[in-house]
Motif scaffolding. Sequence first.
Motif, PDB file in Angstrom:
ATOM      1  N   TYR A  41     -18.569  15.519  -2.518  1.00  0.00           N
ATOM      2  CA  TYR A  41     -18.645  14.213  -1.863  1.00  0.00           C
ATOM      3  C   TYR A  41     -18.644  13.089  -2.899  1.00  0.00           C
ATOM      4  N   GLU A  42     -19.496  13.202  -3.911  1.00  0.00           N
ATOM      5  CA  GLU A  42     -19.584  12.145  -4.931  1.00  0.00           C
ATOM      6  C   GLU A  42     -18.277  12.000  -5.702  1.00  0.00           C
ATOM      7  N   THR A  43     -17.615  13.103  -5.998  1.00  0.00           N
ATOM      8  CA  THR A  43     -16.344  13.047  -6.729  1.00  0.00           C
ATOM      9  C   THR A  43     -15.279  12.339  -5.903  1.00  0.00           C
ATOM     10  N   ILE A  44     -15.168  12.704  -4.638  1.00  0.00           N
ATOM     11  CA  ILE A  44     -14.180  12.067  -3.763  1.00  0.00           C
ATOM     12  C   ILE A  44     -14.515  10.593  -3.581  1.00  0.00           C
ATOM     13  N   ARG A  45     -15.777  10.289  -3.348  1.00  0.00           N
ATOM     14  CA  ARG A  45     -16.202   8.904  -3.134  1.00  0.00           C
ATOM     15  C   ARG A  45     -15.882   8.047  -4.350  1.00  0.00           C
ATOM     16  N   THR A  46     -16.215   8.542  -5.531  1.00  0.00           N
ATOM     17  CA  THR A  46     -15.984   7.783  -6.759  1.00  0.00           C
ATOM     18  C   THR A  46     -14.492   7.613  -7.033  1.00  0.00           C
TER      19      THR A  46
END
Length: 55
Positions: A41-46
């Motif tokens: 999630y954090e990778t996609i969001r960033t």
Amino acid sequence: MTMVASAQRIRLALSAFDAELAAFGAPWGNDDLGSLIGMVYETIRTSTTGLPRRR
């Protein structure tokens, strides 16, 4: 509605979503699968928003 206004509305909605998600603490859980989902999630969001990681 202009592109700038649309982008601002999306950013506000994302900020509200981030605040709600942060209120849950570790919404994905603390096990291995939850940690993996959180990292994805954090990778996609960033990468899609350019916003810094949540803390």
